[in-house]
Design an enzyme around this catalytic site. Sequence first.
Site, PDB file in Angstrom:
ATOM      1  N   ASN A 106      36.976  45.913  27.442  1.00 39.83           N
ATOM      2  CA  ASN A 106      36.677  44.750  28.258  1.00 39.83           C
ATOM      3  C   ASN A 106      38.041  44.284  29.105  1.00 39.83           C
ATOM      4  O   ASN A 106      39.151  44.805  28.774  1.00 39.83           O
ATOM      5  CB  ASN A 106      36.288  43.438  27.331  1.00 39.83           C
ATOM      6  CG  ASN A 106      36.089  42.250  27.919  1.00 39.83           C
ATOM      7  OD1 ASN A 106      35.510  42.097  28.770  1.00 39.83           O
ATOM      8  ND2 ASN A 106      37.179  41.208  27.316  1.00 39.83           N
ATOM      9  N   LEU A 126      29.786  38.155  29.924  1.00 36.59           N
ATOM     10  CA  LEU A 126      30.116  37.042  29.051  1.00 36.59           C
ATOM     11  C   LEU A 126      29.312  36.795  27.792  1.00 36.59           C
ATOM     12  O   LEU A 126      29.718  36.007  26.999  1.00 36.59           O
ATOM     13  CB  LEU A 126      29.823  35.631  29.967  1.00 36.59           C
ATOM     14  CG  LEU A 126      30.441  35.669  31.482  1.00 36.59           C
ATOM     15  CD1 LEU A 126      30.374  34.283  32.143  1.00 36.59           C
ATOM     16  CD2 LEU A 126      31.836  35.792  31.196  1.00 36.59           C
ATOM     17  N   HIS A 143      40.041  40.869  30.374  1.00 33.63           N
ATOM     18  CA  HIS A 143      40.055  39.405  30.322  1.00 33.63           C
ATOM     19  C   HIS A 143      41.106  38.910  31.425  1.00 33.63           C
ATOM     20  O   HIS A 143      42.278  39.335  31.415  1.00 33.63           O
ATOM     21  CB  HIS A 143      40.585  39.313  28.833  1.00 33.63           C
ATOM     22  CG  HIS A 143      40.506  37.734  28.470  1.00 33.63           C
ATOM     23  ND1 HIS A 143      39.549  36.904  28.394  1.00 33.63           N
ATOM     24  CD2 HIS A 143      41.593  36.788  28.533  1.00 33.63           C
ATOM     25  CE1 HIS A 143      39.607  35.825  28.365  1.00 33.63           C
ATOM     26  NE2 HIS A 143      40.901  35.664  28.137  1.00 33.63           N
ATOM     27  N   GLY A 171      30.496  40.398  40.144  1.00 26.28           N
ATOM     28  CA  GLY A 171      30.710  42.001  40.140  1.00 26.28           C
ATOM     29  C   GLY A 171      31.655  42.610  41.238  1.00 26.28           C
ATOM     30  O   GLY A 171      31.531  43.543  41.509  1.00 26.28           O
ATOM     31  N   SER A 172      32.807  41.667  41.476  1.00 24.04           N
ATOM     32  CA  SER A 172      33.688  42.288  42.287  1.00 24.04           C
ATOM     33  C   SER A 172      34.604  43.341  41.975  1.00 24.04           C
ATOM     34  O   SER A 172      34.668  44.396  42.490  1.00 24.04           O
ATOM     35  CB  SER A 172      34.638  41.210  43.143  1.00 24.04           C
ATOM     36  OG  SER A 172      35.362  40.769  42.164  1.00 24.04           O
ATOM     37  N   ASN A 173      34.582  43.340  40.416  1.00 21.29           N
ATOM     38  CA  ASN A 173      35.422  44.530  39.670  1.00 21.29           C
ATOM     39  C   ASN A 173      34.302  45.815  39.709  1.00 21.29           C
ATOM     40  O   ASN A 173      34.676  46.842  39.708  1.00 21.29           O
ATOM     41  CB  ASN A 173      35.753  43.869  38.383  1.00 21.29           C
ATOM     42  CG  ASN A 173      36.843  43.368  38.343  1.00 21.29           C
ATOM     43  OD1 ASN A 173      38.052  44.012  38.275  1.00 21.29           O
ATOM     44  ND2 ASN A 173      37.052  41.940  38.240  1.00 21.29           N
TER      45      ASN A 173
END
Length: 190
Positions: free
Chosen positions: A103, A86, A105, A12-14
Amino acid sequence: MKNIVLFASGSGSNVENIVRYFQDKNNSVIISVVLTNKSDAKVLDRCNNLNINGLYFNRNAFYATDCVRDILKNINPDLIILAGFLWKMPEKIIKDFPSKIINIHPALLPKYGGKGMYGNNVHKAIKANNEQETGITIHYVNENYDEGAIIFQAKTQINSSDSVEDIANKVHELEFEHFPKTIEKLLFEV
Ligand code: GAR
């Protein structure tokens, strides 16, 4: 005021980066909830520390019933953001929110996409193929993994001495720089 929902499966760093970005912008965007399919995902600890709602759901709640779908319908978010998520989005949810699910990627799609291509698997494949560049792709979500219309891409160079971890770090840097800005554009530039 806009509101968004985030999905994540791991660190969850994003998610944290997106939350902090909008906190620094006078909270013009509300993060209604962060949804995760892993009960022990680090993203849930981050949610606690950031004081935002984090919610775990299981396979049944996602695929067999309308539990997650109803949560989304109640919130009616301006954007649903998959940030390291995922599982495949159910078709029903994709139909409920046309052009509202995006999303990120960790590669330059259409290369290195599809089932099984996520996180370090992508970076390992890129290293094994001696690619000289990689990057990020932000795209709309459709019924097929990593095949929706591309919104944004950014590239980074790879040196032959770069390890898989070095590649992952370079990609994360691009994600931190561009993902929040792209979300902001989608929300406010009609
Ligand atoms: C990110 O690099 C994201 O691009 C990737 O997972 C990582 C999650 O990192 N997503 C995929 O591979 C989706 N196919 P984070 O949990 O630290 O944000």
